[in-house]
Design an enzyme around this catalytic site. Sequence first.
Site, PDB file in Angstrom:
ATOM      1  N   ASN A   9       0.875  -1.181   0.000  1.00 34.16           N
ATOM      2  CA  ASN A   9       0.000   0.000   0.000  1.00 34.16           C
ATOM      3  C   ASN A   9       0.907   1.224   0.000  1.00 34.16           C
ATOM      4  OD1 ASN A   9      -1.838   2.026   0.475  1.00 34.16           O
ATOM      5  ND2 ASN A   9      -2.220   1.472   2.612  1.00 34.16           N
ATOM      6  N   LYS A  11       0.113   4.226  -0.187  1.00 33.12           N
ATOM      7  CA  LYS A  11      -0.531   5.420   0.394  1.00 33.12           C
ATOM      8  C   LYS A  11      -0.289   6.605  -0.550  1.00 33.12           C
ATOM      9  CE  LYS A  11       0.344   3.480   4.904  1.00 33.12           C
ATOM     10  NZ  LYS A  11       0.016   3.596   6.316  1.00 33.12           N
ATOM     11  N   HIS A  95      -9.539   0.903   4.814  1.00 29.91           N
ATOM     12  CA  HIS A  95      -8.254   1.110   5.500  1.00 29.91           C
ATOM     13  C   HIS A  95      -8.497   2.048   6.682  1.00 29.91           C
ATOM     14  CE1 HIS A  95      -4.166   2.402   6.340  1.00 29.91           C
ATOM     15  NE2 HIS A  95      -3.764   1.318   5.702  1.00 29.91           N
ATOM     16  N   GLU A  97      -6.933   4.479   7.811  1.00 29.40           N
ATOM     17  CA  GLU A  97      -6.741   5.905   7.542  1.00 29.40           C
ATOM     18  C   GLU A  97      -7.994   6.497   6.892  1.00 29.40           C
ATOM     19  OE1 GLU A  97      -2.986   5.569   5.474  1.00 29.40           O
ATOM     20  OE2 GLU A  97      -2.050   4.972   7.362  1.00 29.40           O
ATOM     21  N   GLU A 167      -5.552  -5.324  10.480  1.00 28.56           N
ATOM     22  CA  GLU A 167      -4.545  -4.284  10.666  1.00 28.56           C
ATOM     23  C   GLU A 167      -4.807  -3.548  11.974  1.00 28.56           C
ATOM     24  OE1 GLU A 167      -2.530  -3.010   6.812  1.00 28.56           O
ATOM     25  OE2 GLU A 167      -4.273  -1.754   7.065  1.00 28.56           O
ATOM     26  N   GLY A 173       2.223   2.028  10.601  1.00 29.82           N
ATOM     27  CA  GLY A 173       3.140   3.151  10.444  1.00 29.82           C
ATOM     28  C   GLY A 173       3.831   3.561  11.740  1.00 29.82           C
ATOM     29  N   SER A 212       3.312  -2.510  10.254  1.00 31.41           N
ATOM     30  CA  SER A 212       4.772  -2.503  10.382  1.00 31.41           C
ATOM     31  C   SER A 212       5.414  -3.846  10.014  1.00 31.41           C
ATOM     32  CB  SER A 212       5.181  -2.053  11.789  1.00 31.41           C
ATOM     33  OG  SER A 212       4.686  -0.742  12.038  1.00 31.41           O
TER      34      SER A 212
HETATM   35  C1  PEP Z   1      -0.797  -0.006   5.874  1.00 33.02           C
HETATM   36  O1  PEP Z   1      -0.714   1.098   5.374  1.00 33.02           O
HETATM   37  O2  PEP Z   1      -1.781  -0.727   5.624  1.00 33.02           O
HETATM   38  C2  PEP Z   1       0.274  -0.464   6.759  1.00 33.02           C
HETATM   39  C3  PEP Z   1       0.163  -1.632   7.338  1.00 33.02           C
HETATM   40  O3  PEP Z   1       1.332   0.396   6.943  1.00 33.02           O
HETATM   41  P1  PEP Z   1       2.762   0.030   7.626  1.00 33.02           P
HETATM   42  O4  PEP Z   1       3.213  -1.265   7.016  1.00 33.02           O
HETATM   43  O5  PEP Z   1       3.631   1.178   7.272  1.00 33.02           O
HETATM   44  O6  PEP Z   1       2.507  -0.125   9.078  1.00 33.02           O
END
Ligand code: PEP
Length: 257
Positions: A9, A11, A95, A97, A167, A173, A212
């Site tokens: 992803n 972003k 997601h 976000e 998630e 992040g 992460s």
């Molecule tokens: C994500 O954006 O879905 C995500 C898991 O980000 P990160 O791997 O940076 O934690």
Amino acid sequence: MRKPLVVGNWKMHGNLAANAKLLAALAEGWPSSKQADCVVCAPYPYLFQAQALLGSSDVRWGAQSLNAEGQGAFTGEVSGSMLRDFGCKYVIVGHSERRQLYGETNDAVAAKYAAALSHGLEPILCVGETLAQREAGHTEAVVAEQLDAVLLTVGPAGLSKGVLAYEPVWAIGTGKTASPAQAQAVHKFLRGKVAAADVDVANGLRILYGGSVKASNAETLFAQMDIDGGLVGGASLQWDEFLSICLAARPKAKVAS
Ligand code: PEP
């Protein structure tokens, strides 16, 4: 046997020059789609570039959201049929976000999931709890409610045409990864919830872990019984790191839970 899947992803990151290097390296470095699927979800303006540079490889591409409507006066929005025009196979929906920053409710996410299916896209449904919800002991209730909204809208048959991603919001992040045992416990719960509706769908459903994921922790996460790959943010912006994560998803013996 569920085929592992790793989704990057991006972003709101990238530019034409950097993407060109990353996409070319993935197209060159990803050996084959036989053992696992490797996907990048790029920002809308770069889907054309993804299609051009990945089209003859085994890496697939997708988008990070879509509008639930087919077309119309929705300034700034993008429909599922537009994503299909650019060869997208996948689209992320719900997601954290989008839920947190743009107010997407469980019902709005369910409508997007249904719209993705109606356009022949494979939706990747994200569910996950905040740190406060985890600490209050509400993790299962939160992810169950997020999943139920979609199950009620499309039923187990609709769920079987997509992918689920757990998630934990506190791990996205932040550099804090859920431990393999913490992630496995929620994945097992989610699969059990789907099994209550349809056992075959539950057994075939790919459930990805996101939060992460890095090359250094991917293998132990992916070895868990109910973890079928990853949804990767930050680490998907470096081709060598992302490729290592995709390679770590190839099938191996699983840890019993
Ligand atoms: C994500 O954006 O879905 C995500 C898991 O980000 P990160 O791997 O940076 O934690």
